[in-house]
Every structure is written in C-alpha cells, then in structure tokens.
Design a protein around this motif. Structure first.
Motif, mmCIF file in Angstrom:
data_model
loop_
_atom_site.group_PDB
_atom_site.id
_atom_site.type_symbol
_atom_site.label_atom_id
_atom_site.label_comp_id
_atom_site.label_asym_id
_atom_site.label_seq_id
_atom_site.Cartn_x
_atom_site.Cartn_y
_atom_site.Cartn_z
ATOM 1 N N ALA A 128 55.918 34.112 10.671
ATOM 2 C CA ALA A 128 54.468 33.901 10.659
ATOM 3 C C ALA A 128 53.961 33.829 9.222
ATOM 4 O O ALA A 128 54.497 34.483 8.322
ATOM 5 C CB ALA A 128 53.767 35.030 11.396
ATOM 6 N N LYS B 123 59.459 28.297 18.054
ATOM 7 C CA LYS B 123 59.392 27.281 17.004
ATOM 8 C C LYS B 123 60.665 26.440 16.960
ATOM 9 O O LYS B 123 60.627 25.259 16.584
ATOM 10 C CB LYS B 123 59.141 27.941 15.646
ATOM 11 N N LEU C 66 48.138 28.096 14.775
ATOM 12 C CA LEU C 66 48.782 28.769 15.900
ATOM 13 C C LEU C 66 48.549 30.269 15.756
ATOM 14 O O LEU C 66 48.858 30.859 14.721
ATOM 15 C CB LEU C 66 50.288 28.467 15.904
ATOM 16 N N SER D 23 50.666 29.672 11.062
ATOM 17 C CA SER D 23 50.704 30.622 12.173
ATOM 18 C C SER D 23 50.253 32.020 11.763
ATOM 19 O O SER D 23 50.512 32.488 10.656
ATOM 20 C CB SER D 23 52.114 30.686 12.768
#
Length: 374
Positions: A124, A79, A67, A90
């Motif tokens: 992330a 999420k 992602l 991600s």
C-alpha cells in the motif's frame, strides 16, 4: 475522482466507517465491494480469489484514481491476480490488526492472518490506523514475528512501513453531539420510573473478547452489594455466543430493561441518551466506537485500564485490571460506585475531536495526497 473501496470482512464497524466516508465525500465516484463478516479463516485468505475470479472482476478491472482497502483485504494477491490494480494508488485502513487479539483455546493458532496483514501493508502507498494503540501493536507484533523467521528477512521492511503510516480515527457522526429528546415510550419509562436507579448500558458483540465473564462477575457483585441499578445490554449475538449471556438473561431478568440487539439505530442511540454510565469489559479494543458514541450521547464511561482505553480517556474513567476476574469485578464495582457519587458534578469527557466535522479535512488531505504522489 473515481475510487474503488474494498471491505473484505464487512463487520458493523467497517460498514459504519465506509458508509460515512462516502457520505462525507459525495463529489467522488465510489465503487464499493464487500464480503460478509463470517467464516473468518476462509474470508481473510480467500477474498482475493472471490473477487478476482468471481462476478465482481469486471468492476475491479475498471480504471480508478484511488484504491482503498480494509486490512482484511489480501491486497498483495489481488494486485497480482488483477494487474491493473497494481498501478492504482492505494490506501489500507486498519480497523484492527491480527497481532493484538487475546488468545483463546478455540481459535486456530496460525500466523497466516498476521503475515497477510504485513503483505497488505507492504503493497500500500499509505497505511492508516484508527489509533496509536492499533499502530503500535501492529508494528511491535510484526517486528516480533519477523525475528522468529529463519532467514532472508528484509531488515528495513518495518521501518519502511512506519514511514507510510498515519493515525486517522474512525470519525463519529456529527449528529451524535446534538442534544435529542427521548420519544420512545420504553426509554421514557426507563428514565422516569427508574430515576433513582443507576442506568447502565453495556453494548458490544456477544463474543468472548468483549469480556462476558467479567460482565457476569460485575453483575453478581452489584447484586451482593444491593446496588440499585438497571441494565441495558445490547449488541450483536451469534449462534454460538458465550454462555454467560444466557446466564445474565436468566439471573438478572429483574434488572434488565433491554436484552439484545436494538431494533433500530434510533432506538440504540436513545438508550445511550437516557443512560448514566456506559460500562465496558472488553478484553480487546482497537478504538471502541460504541464507547465513543455513548460518551458523545452523554454517558459517563467506566472502562478497563487496558487496550486502547488509557490512550483515549483519563484515569478517572478507568478501573484496575487483573488476571483474577473477581478482583477486576471488584475494581469495576468500586469505580461504578465512585462514578455514581460524582455523576451530578462530573461531565462526560469531550470526544468532539473525533467527529466528522473535525476529521473531514484530514481524510480529504489523505485522499488528495495519495493520488498526487502517483
């Protein structure tokens, strides 16, 4: 590799980045979701709702290997609302951050966009910034904000985010560095009929943060000095663009060879290739794609010594900044005069390091290493 790419506020520079990213890696299967670059306050807060409970939800619920999201994406909420996204490796790409924008009386004063930047970075696996200036202003701003919060502030959050952060610029198309002859009639006339005049390009969004008042002051001083120049003024205008642009269009019509958005990408690049100087008056800039493109096309940059510019270009291309617009305009005009005198012997700086040809391997490494960790 199946990759989901989310651009929650798909401005021109964001689109430029992800379209070229996809072209560079056709071996991957890409699914791209974007939202228009308008209604900023709603877009930055509501993009997760738009995607999670809109028509796009089935696409986001598909299995993906990676992602990639821009920093405007409310990734933490997304999420939570679409649970399968939480298990996908991600990457967040910061074209800009909400800590380094110049203040304006018209802007709604809220720390929410800044908090959302922190949330998105925190969830992330990899955090990418286009420049060191962008990275440093983000972390410095985040630290300052967290210090103001009353209690239960995670002490190690910023250091943990810094460990995941890397610098990866938005690359320029390799084609920009290839010499191309001008074919458009208007541009050929500009080059041939005004060969003695200084050919200046200014290109940016027609908004306050690109310094329209500074540009107007510079043009007024050039007129007072009887400077022989022609101006190509390009960029995206808006319904409520600053009044300075209208004034420039009226007062300096005799100097303007182009006023407004170029009709095509080809025409835009042709203007750059036939110009002498690219002038910037930006009050904020996180990478300066338009400047870098112009330099790649052969323009000599004349830039304010603020924001990202001192990290990208030597001092010889920068003019002194001042809170007094008139003083800054004087410094810019002096730099224009100096640059004009040296134009025949001074070549533009080399920015080829930022081409896709030289950056593709670094992007490939990020894609592979992020998925390998999970």
């Amino acid at each position: 590799m199946k990759i989901l790419l989310l651009s929650a506020y798909d401005a021109d520079s964001h689109r430029y980045w992800h379209q070229n990213l996809i072209r560079q890696f056709p071996e991957h299967e890409w699914t791209v979701q974007t939202l228009p670059a308008r209604y900023f306050a709603w877009r930055i807060r509501g993009n997760s709702l738009s995607w999670a409970f809109g028509e796009q939800r089935p696409l986001l619920e598909q299995p993906y290997d990676l992602l990639i999201a821009t920093s405007m994406t409310d990734l933490s909420a997304l999420k939570g609302m679409i649970p399968n996204l939480a298990s996908i490796p991600s990457v967040v790409y910061f074209h800009e951050n909400q800590f380094a924008y110049p203040a304006t009386d018209k802007a709604h004063k809220s720390v929410e966009p800044q908090i959302l930047n922190i949330y998105t970075a925190a969830c992330a696996d990899r955090i990418l910034f286009n420049t060191t200036y962008n990275r440093d202003s983000f972390f410095n701003g985040a630290r300052a904000l967290l210090k103001k919060l009353p209690d239960h502030v995670p002490a190690k959050l910023i250091s943990q985010l810094e460990e995941r952060a890397s610098i990866l610029p938005v690359p320029l198309e390799t084609e920009l560095f290839k010499p191309v002859q001008a074919h458009l009639k208007a541009l050929t006339e500009w080059r041939d009929n005004n060969h003695k005049a200084l050919r200046i390009v200014w290109a940016a969004r027609w908004e306050y943060d690109k310094g329209p008042a500074h540009l107007l002051a510079i043009l007024e001083q050039l007129e007072e000095q009887n400077t022989d120049y022609r101006l190509c003024l390009m960029g995206q205008s808006f319904r409520h663009s600053p009044k300075e642009f209208k004034l420039i269009g009226e007062r300096f019509k005799h100097k303007l060879v182009q006023f407004g958005y170029a009709e095509s990408r080809e025409e835009y690049l042709q203007w750059l290739r036939t110009a002498d100087i690219f002038l910037s008056t930006a009050l904020h800039e996180f990478q300066g794609l338009s400047v870098l493109e112009a330099v790649a096309c052969g323009c000599t940059p004349v830039l304010p010594a603020r924001e990202v510019y001192p990290a990208l270009f030597p001092e010889q291309y920068l003019y002194r900044c001042s809170e007094d617009i008139s003083r800054e305009a004087t410094a810019a005009c002096a730099k224009l005069t100096e640059t004009t005198a040296e134009h025949e012997t001074c070549e533009p700086p080399d920015v080829s390091y930022i081409s896709w040809q030289n950056q593709r391997a670094a992007y490939d490494a990020v894609l592979k290493s992020t998925t390998a960790k999970n």
